[in-house]
Write a protein that holds these residues in place. Structure first.
Motif, PDB file in Angstrom:
ATOM      1  N   ASP A  52       0.824  -1.202   0.000  1.00  0.00           N
ATOM      2  CA  ASP A  52       0.000   0.000   0.000  1.00  0.00           C
ATOM      3  C   ASP A  52       0.863   1.259   0.000  1.00  0.00           C
ATOM      4  OD1 ASP A  52      -2.375  -1.412   0.014  1.00  0.00           O
ATOM      5  OD2 ASP A  52      -2.632  -1.294   2.178  1.00  0.00           O
ATOM      6  N   TYR A  53       1.968   1.245   0.746  1.00  0.00           N
ATOM      7  CA  TYR A  53       2.839   2.406   0.814  1.00  0.00           C
ATOM      8  C   TYR A  53       3.495   2.661  -0.538  1.00  0.00           C
ATOM      9  CZ  TYR A  53       6.065   5.851   2.574  1.00  0.00           C
ATOM     10  OH  TYR A  53       6.743   7.029   2.781  1.00  0.00           O
ATOM     11  N   TYR A 108       0.940   4.132  -2.810  1.00  0.00           N
ATOM     12  CA  TYR A 108       0.736   5.528  -2.446  1.00  0.00           C
ATOM     13  C   TYR A 108       1.849   6.409  -3.013  1.00  0.00           C
ATOM     14  CZ  TYR A 108       1.698   9.589   0.441  1.00  0.00           C
ATOM     15  OH  TYR A 108       2.031  10.845   0.854  1.00  0.00           O
ATOM     16  N   GLN A 114      -1.210   0.932   7.219  1.00  0.00           N
ATOM     17  CA  GLN A 114      -1.824   1.060   5.902  1.00  0.00           C
ATOM     18  C   GLN A 114      -1.468   2.432   5.329  1.00  0.00           C
ATOM     19  OE1 GLN A 114      -6.107   0.836   6.282  1.00  0.00           O
ATOM     20  NE2 GLN A 114      -5.954   1.272   8.460  1.00  0.00           N
ATOM     21  N   LYS A 163      -3.078   4.912   4.162  1.00  0.00           N
ATOM     22  CA  LYS A 163      -3.852   6.096   4.515  1.00  0.00           C
ATOM     23  C   LYS A 163      -3.366   6.752   5.807  1.00  0.00           C
ATOM     24  CE  LYS A 163      -7.620   4.011   7.140  1.00  0.00           C
ATOM     25  NZ  LYS A 163      -9.060   3.911   7.268  1.00  0.00           N
ATOM     26  N   GLU A 164      -2.395   6.164   6.476  1.00  0.00           N
ATOM     27  CA  GLU A 164      -1.851   6.725   7.714  1.00  0.00           C
ATOM     28  C   GLU A 164      -0.601   7.579   7.491  1.00  0.00           C
ATOM     29  OE1 GLU A 164      -3.179   3.142  10.732  1.00  0.00           O
ATOM     30  OE2 GLU A 164      -1.222   3.055   9.800  1.00  0.00           O
ATOM     31  N   SER A 165      -0.116   7.677   6.295  1.00  0.00           N
ATOM     32  CA  SER A 165       1.136   8.384   6.021  1.00  0.00           C
ATOM     33  C   SER A 165       1.070   9.861   6.403  1.00  0.00           C
ATOM     34  CB  SER A 165       1.483   8.268   4.534  1.00  0.00           C
ATOM     35  OG  SER A 165       2.625   9.049   4.250  1.00  0.00           O
ATOM     36  N   LEU A 202       0.195  12.336   3.304  1.00  0.00           N
ATOM     37  CA  LEU A 202      -1.106  12.534   2.667  1.00  0.00           C
ATOM     38  C   LEU A 202      -1.619  13.915   3.055  1.00  0.00           C
ATOM     39  CD1 LEU A 202      -2.803   9.071   3.273  1.00  0.00           C
ATOM     40  CD2 LEU A 202      -2.041  10.010   1.100  1.00  0.00           C
ATOM     41  N   ALA A 228      -3.433  10.488  11.587  1.00  0.00           N
ATOM     42  CA  ALA A 228      -4.460   9.810  10.781  1.00  0.00           C
ATOM     43  C   ALA A 228      -5.561   9.228  11.681  1.00  0.00           C
ATOM     44  CB  ALA A 228      -3.832   8.711   9.932  1.00  0.00           C
ATOM     45  N   GLU A 269     -10.084  10.171  12.399  1.00  0.00           N
ATOM     46  CA  GLU A 269     -11.211   9.254  12.548  1.00  0.00           C
ATOM     47  C   GLU A 269     -11.814   9.298  13.953  1.00  0.00           C
ATOM     48  OE1 GLU A 269     -10.151   5.353  11.184  1.00  0.00           O
ATOM     49  OE2 GLU A 269      -9.311   6.146   9.327  1.00  0.00           O
TER      50      GLU A 269
END
Length: 163
Positions: A3-4, A7, A56, A58-60, A63, A138, A142
């Protein structure tokens, strides 16, 4: 890890993503800046390291929505004259993280961001400096209720650094 890489290629537009080779079953950590893999030729000296453990993509840190919140967190800390290093990290065995980071960077304080922090809010010695684990930016996107916990942890860091 996949995933990274995706991305880095799709979101940041990097054409060739080269990651250090690891042995099968290796627990070696991999560190990344916005430019890609972080592999300095000598040990870096920083006062503060923000280390973001990725589970995952989406935690970078890198972003846009995560970056916006993280930049606000740093601004609230008033880090004007502090040498700071920001790293995303992938790792299989978190217990190896202090020794892995010590091979590339030494710092007074390491703030470890994670969606699942261990030893939440405890400023403890690990390796050459003090570490504190807290929720990642990240995660805060949420669960806004965790912002108070993170701010208390960042205040401990500020006190440790004399800010």
């Amino acid at each position: 890890m996949k995933d990274y890489i995706q991305y880095l290629q799709e979101v940041l537009g990097l054409q060739n993503v080269m990651l250090p080779a690891s042995e099968p079953g290796s627990t070696k950590a991999h560190f990344f800046t916005q430019e890609g893999a972080f592999e300095p030729t000598s040990v870096q000296q920083k006062e503060l390291v923000f280390l973001n453990i990725l589970t995952q993509a989406k935690e970078s840190f890198f972003l846009p929505e995560v970056r916006d919140l993280f930049d606000k967190m740093k601004a609230a800390m008033k880090l004007k004259n502090i040498q700071v290093l920001e790293l995303d990290c992938t790792v299989e065995d978190r217990s190896q993280l202090p020794s892995e980071l010590a091979q590339i960077c030494e710092s007074r304080v390491v703030v470890v961001f994670s969606s699942f922090p261990k030893d939440l809010g405890e400023l403890i010695f690990k390796g050459p400096g003090k570490w504190i684990e807290t929720y990642s930016p990240a995660y805060l996107l949420e669960d806004a209720a965790a912002k108070k916990v993170v701010w208390n942890d960042l205040q401990k860091v500020m006190k440790e650094l004399g800010l």
